[in-house]
Scaffold this active site. Sequence first.
Site, PDB file in Angstrom:
ATOM      1  N   GLU A  89       0.845  -1.317   0.028  1.00  0.00           N
ATOM      2  CA  GLU A  89      -0.079  -0.137   0.036  1.00  0.00           C
ATOM      3  C   GLU A  89       0.868   1.107   0.011  1.00  0.00           C
ATOM      4  O   GLU A  89       0.519   2.286  -0.658  1.00  0.00           O
ATOM      5  CB  GLU A  89      -0.786   0.023   1.062  1.00  0.00           C
ATOM      6  CG  GLU A  89      -1.871  -1.271   1.118  1.00  0.00           C
ATOM      7  CD  GLU A  89      -1.423  -2.375   1.775  1.00  0.00           C
ATOM      8  OE1 GLU A  89      -0.243  -2.666   1.781  1.00  0.00           O
ATOM      9  OE2 GLU A  89      -2.432  -3.139   2.528  1.00  0.00           O
ATOM     10  N   CYS A 100      -2.537  -4.090   6.743  1.00  0.00           N
ATOM     11  CA  CYS A 100      -2.259  -4.544   8.097  1.00  0.00           C
ATOM     12  C   CYS A 100      -2.631  -3.619   9.063  1.00  0.00           C
ATOM     13  O   CYS A 100      -2.877  -2.408   8.783  1.00  0.00           O
ATOM     14  CB  CYS A 100      -1.043  -4.844   8.290  1.00  0.00           C
ATOM     15  SG  CYS A 100       0.320  -3.553   7.936  1.00  0.00           S
TER      16      CYS A 100
END
Length: 350
Positions: free
Chosen positions: A52, A83
């Site tokens: 990301e 996460c």
Amino acid sequence: MSDEFYINRCLDLAALAMGNVSPNPMVGCVIVLDGKIIGEGYHHEYGKAHAEPTAIKAVFDAYGNEAENLLKQATAYVNLEPCAHFGKTPPCADLLVKHRLKKVVIGNRDPFSGVDGKGIEKLKNAGIEVVSGILDDKCRYFNRRFFTRIQKQRPYIILKWAETANGYFATKDGHQKWISGALAKRLAHRWRTEEDAILIGKQTAIMDNPQLTSREWPGKNPIRLVIDKNLQVPLSNHIFNTEAKTIIFNEIKTDVVGDIHYIQMEDMHFYLAQKIAFQLYLMDVQSVIVEGGANILNQFLNTNLWDEARIFTSSTSWSDGVSSPNINGSLQETLQIGNDKLSIYLNNIE
Ligand SMILES: NC(=O)c1ccc[n+]([C@@H]2O[C@H](COP(=O)([O-])OP(=O)(O)OC[C@H]3O[C@@H](n4cnc5c(N)ncnc54)[C@H](OP(=O)(O)O)[C@@H]3O)[C@@H](O)[C@H]2O)c1
């Protein structure tokens, strides 16, 4: 373009890091605005940036000051839930919240206890629309090594061997005789770059004197694992060279000599496959190729401790020899590799 299209793109990107991110999963991220990919990235290496932040950085690199505004209207696609915890890097869910992405589309929910829905929750709590479960089975299979370690507390286990057309595995007197051809060998070296470790028994280490490296394919060497209860493999054998780390499971000593690690075990003749699997789990070894001999392969088969089997069958027959192990998983694929047939089985036995 459909959600599936962009999740497939995430997988294509993530696969570029095959063999480099363990024990992390392979993850790719694509950021889309009005049907156009404005940034993409993937997790390149264990300990380095996740997918990301890499994709978001790509948006900033391409659009500069405009990026902040574009991200607020964009959808981020990622094959695994972002996460939610501080690991080697900060939480990716926080980053997506910080840039106020409009929507996040996810392949798999992350089974790791530090995440396991918490990433999705953070996004939703921040008012971001979340869709998950896109290509769920495909994404899970793609990261099967990671899912196996987290959910079964053991590495993903791949059995690999070669056999003759009439089912022989080795010569009766143990002397080395090649069964499969040059292309099969090259492919096996590629596989070695993709997995964390490779395991053989003492007889194979002595009789074949293998190097167990990936020298015919670019990439890293796996950790070499040898079962040698009484430390009988001569130190002059290739597995003790400096090309890769080697672990010797034995009953004599625990010691470290350069790249050679000796791990002492008790009663190795009982539950060996289970003990090795658990020891590798403790060491964060996420996948292992078991390359023989028949004795060791049969112990993993008999305890049903395997996930995948890759078997080369040559076109030649021998008049006698040691029989190859019996496999009873589901045949997934057959391929012709030079003169050899490659059969890939998956273990669907509960
Ligand atoms: N066709 C193929 O793809 C392929 C692949 C690899 C090897 N090979 C051939 O296979 C032959 C060797 O195979 P193999 O089955 O005889 O030997 P192996 O599986 O390589 O090694 C067996 C040895 O490992 C040790 N061992 C096994 N189970 C153990 C346990 N639970 N605890 C402690 N030690 C244990 C035993 O040695 P000790 O108890 O004596 O210590 C046993 O003799 C060679 O001829 C090689 O060329 C063929």
